[in-house]
Scaffold this motif. Structure first.
Motif, PDB file in Angstrom:
ATOM      1  N   HIS A  34      31.980  15.764  30.293  1.00 58.75           N
ATOM      2  CA  HIS A  34      32.663  17.001  29.904  1.00 58.75           C
ATOM      3  C   HIS A  34      32.241  17.389  28.495  1.00 58.75           C
ATOM      4  N   VAL A  35      31.925  18.656  28.311  1.00 60.08           N
ATOM      5  CA  VAL A  35      31.607  19.159  26.963  1.00 60.08           C
ATOM      6  C   VAL A  35      32.328  20.480  26.739  1.00 60.08           C
ATOM      7  N   ARG A  36      32.777  20.698  25.530  1.00 62.94           N
ATOM      8  CA  ARG A  36      33.409  21.972  25.178  1.00 62.94           C
ATOM      9  C   ARG A  36      33.022  22.352  23.758  1.00 62.94           C
ATOM     10  N   HIS A  37      33.006  23.650  23.502  1.00 63.36           N
ATOM     11  CA  HIS A  37      32.722  24.134  22.152  1.00 63.36           C
ATOM     12  C   HIS A  37      34.052  24.412  21.462  1.00 63.36           C
ATOM     13  N   ARG A  38      34.485  23.483  20.635  1.00 63.31           N
ATOM     14  CA  ARG A  38      35.722  23.659  19.888  1.00 63.31           C
ATOM     15  C   ARG A  38      35.510  23.078  18.497  1.00 63.31           C
ATOM     16  N   PRO A  39      34.787  23.855  17.654  1.00 67.70           N
ATOM     17  CA  PRO A  39      34.501  23.335  16.310  1.00 67.70           C
ATOM     18  C   PRO A  39      35.793  23.227  15.496  1.00 67.70           C
ATOM     19  N   PRO A  40      35.876  22.343  14.495  1.00 66.57           N
ATOM     20  CA  PRO A  40      34.784  21.463  14.072  1.00 66.57           C
ATOM     21  C   PRO A  40      34.717  20.145  14.856  1.00 66.57           C
ATOM     22  N   GLN A  41      35.737  19.816  15.647  1.00 70.20           N
ATOM     23  CA  GLN A  41      35.745  18.514  16.324  1.00 70.20           C
ATOM     24  C   GLN A  41      34.563  18.377  17.278  1.00 70.20           C
ATOM     25  N   SER A  42      34.235  19.453  17.961  1.00 69.21           N
ATOM     26  CA  SER A  42      33.277  19.381  19.046  1.00 69.21           C
ATOM     27  C   SER A  42      32.456  20.667  19.001  1.00 69.21           C
ATOM     28  N   SER A  43      31.242  20.556  18.482  1.00 68.80           N
ATOM     29  CA  SER A  43      30.447  21.767  18.246  1.00 68.80           C
ATOM     30  C   SER A  43      29.255  21.851  19.204  1.00 68.80           C
ATOM     31  N   TYR A  44      29.406  22.664  20.202  1.00 68.70           N
ATOM     32  CA  TYR A  44      28.329  22.913  21.163  1.00 68.70           C
ATOM     33  C   TYR A  44      28.178  24.423  21.340  1.00 68.70           C
ATOM     34  N   PRO A  45      27.705  25.122  20.301  1.00 68.99           N
ATOM     35  CA  PRO A  45      27.636  26.594  20.360  1.00 68.99           C
ATOM     36  C   PRO A  45      26.783  27.095  21.515  1.00 68.99           C
ATOM     37  N   TRP A  46      25.849  26.277  21.989  1.00 64.20           N
ATOM     38  CA  TRP A  46      24.989  26.692  23.098  1.00 64.20           C
ATOM     39  C   TRP A  46      25.743  26.813  24.420  1.00 64.20           C
ATOM     40  N   LEU A  47      27.000  26.356  24.434  1.00 66.91           N
ATOM     41  CA  LEU A  47      27.783  26.531  25.664  1.00 66.91           C
ATOM     42  C   LEU A  47      28.269  27.971  25.840  1.00 66.91           C
ATOM     43  N   THR A  48      28.205  28.763  24.774  1.00 75.94           N
ATOM     44  CA  THR A  48      28.905  30.045  24.786  1.00 75.94           C
ATOM     45  C   THR A  48      28.124  31.199  25.412  1.00 75.94           C
ATOM     46  N   THR A  49      26.815  31.029  25.628  1.00 71.12           N
ATOM     47  CA  THR A  49      26.092  32.103  26.327  1.00 71.12           C
ATOM     48  C   THR A  49      25.277  31.517  27.472  1.00 71.12           C
ATOM     49  N   GLU A  50      25.085  32.344  28.480  1.00 67.97           N
ATOM     50  CA  GLU A  50      24.375  31.873  29.661  1.00 67.97           C
ATOM     51  C   GLU A  50      22.916  31.511  29.328  1.00 67.97           C
ATOM     52  N   ALA A  51      22.303  32.347  28.478  1.00 69.96           N
ATOM     53  CA  ALA A  51      20.901  32.093  28.122  1.00 69.96           C
ATOM     54  C   ALA A  51      20.756  30.765  27.380  1.00 69.96           C
ATOM     55  N   ALA A  52      21.696  30.500  26.472  1.00 67.96           N
ATOM     56  CA  ALA A  52      21.627  29.265  25.690  1.00 67.96           C
ATOM     57  C   ALA A  52      21.882  28.056  26.585  1.00 67.96           C
ATOM     58  N   ARG A  53      22.788  28.208  27.531  1.00 66.95           N
ATOM     59  CA  ARG A  53      23.052  27.105  28.462  1.00 66.95           C
ATOM     60  C   ARG A  53      21.815  26.818  29.313  1.00 66.95           C
ATOM     61  N   ALA A  54      21.205  27.892  29.814  1.00 68.46           N
ATOM     62  CA  ALA A  54      20.009  27.720  30.656  1.00 68.46           C
ATOM     63  C   ALA A  54      18.905  27.011  29.882  1.00 68.46           C
ATOM     64  N   ALA A  55      18.793  27.321  28.583  1.00 64.05           N
ATOM     65  CA  ALA A  55      17.742  26.720  27.757  1.00 64.05           C
ATOM     66  C   ALA A  55      17.987  25.235  27.518  1.00 64.05           C
ATOM     67  N   LYS A  56      19.214  24.792  27.740  1.00 64.95           N
ATOM     68  CA  LYS A  56      19.551  23.374  27.506  1.00 64.95           C
ATOM     69  C   LYS A  56      19.274  22.480  28.716  1.00 64.95           C
TER      70      LYS A  56
END
Ligand SMILES: [Zn+2]
Length: 161
Positions: A34-56
């Motif tokens: 499980h991953v979530r973008h909830r800074p500062p504890q958990s920073s995964y900004p690439w989760l927030t857009t479809e293009a960024a997710r696809a690139a991962k």
């Protein structure tokens, strides 16, 4: 502290139970994380857009369950070696080697004693009859036979959905 075991992301799907905020990363080891973008504890900004997710897809993500030598849910045995003893234990198992991507091993001691060494996870121990070692994919390891050993290796993988 757990060792680092990076695994490639093969798919990202929303966790339906978490109102879309939490994503499930399927990793090439067979684990899901499980991953979530909830800074500062958990920073995964690439989760927030479809293009960024696809690139991962294909990019590495730490797998703490591999670091703990935990078999993935749904892993099942698809092949088992012959039984080996101290004389017949193949050279390939005595020297550093790895399983292929997505392939898990379970080195099972049937009699006697075997040393199991996996430096990446800090493991170096003697296993006796009835004990086994879980071997995560693509991590170097080797075994040493003690007199009286009988052992075999089962190979497991998670069946595709
Ligand atoms: Zn894993």
């Amino acid at each position: 502290m757990l060792p680092h075991v990076p695994r490639a992301i093969v798919a990202l799907t929303r966790d339906a139970d978490e109102h879309g905020e939490v994503w499930i990363a399927a990793l090439d080891c067979g684990h899901r994380r499980h991953v979530r973008h909830r800074p500062p504890q958990s920073s995964y900004p690439w989760l927030t857009t479809e293009a960024a997710r696809a690139a991962k897809i294909g990019a590495p993500l730490e797998c703490t369950r591999c670091a703990a030598s935990e078999l993935p849910d749904g892993a099942s045995v698809y092949k088992t070696t012959a039984e080996f003893d101290e004389h017949t234990l193949p050279a390939g198992l005595r020297r550093e080697h790895t399983t292929r991507g997505g392939v898990w091993g379970r080195a099972e001691v049937l009699a006697g004693t075997m040393r199991f060494v996996m430096p990446a996870l800090g493991i170096d121990r003697e296993l006796t009859a009835g004990e086994h070692a879980i071997i995560p994919p693509e991590l170097e390891h080797h075994v040493e036979a003690r007199p009286g050993l009988r052992m075999r290796v089962a190979f497991l993988r998670v069946a595709p959905d």
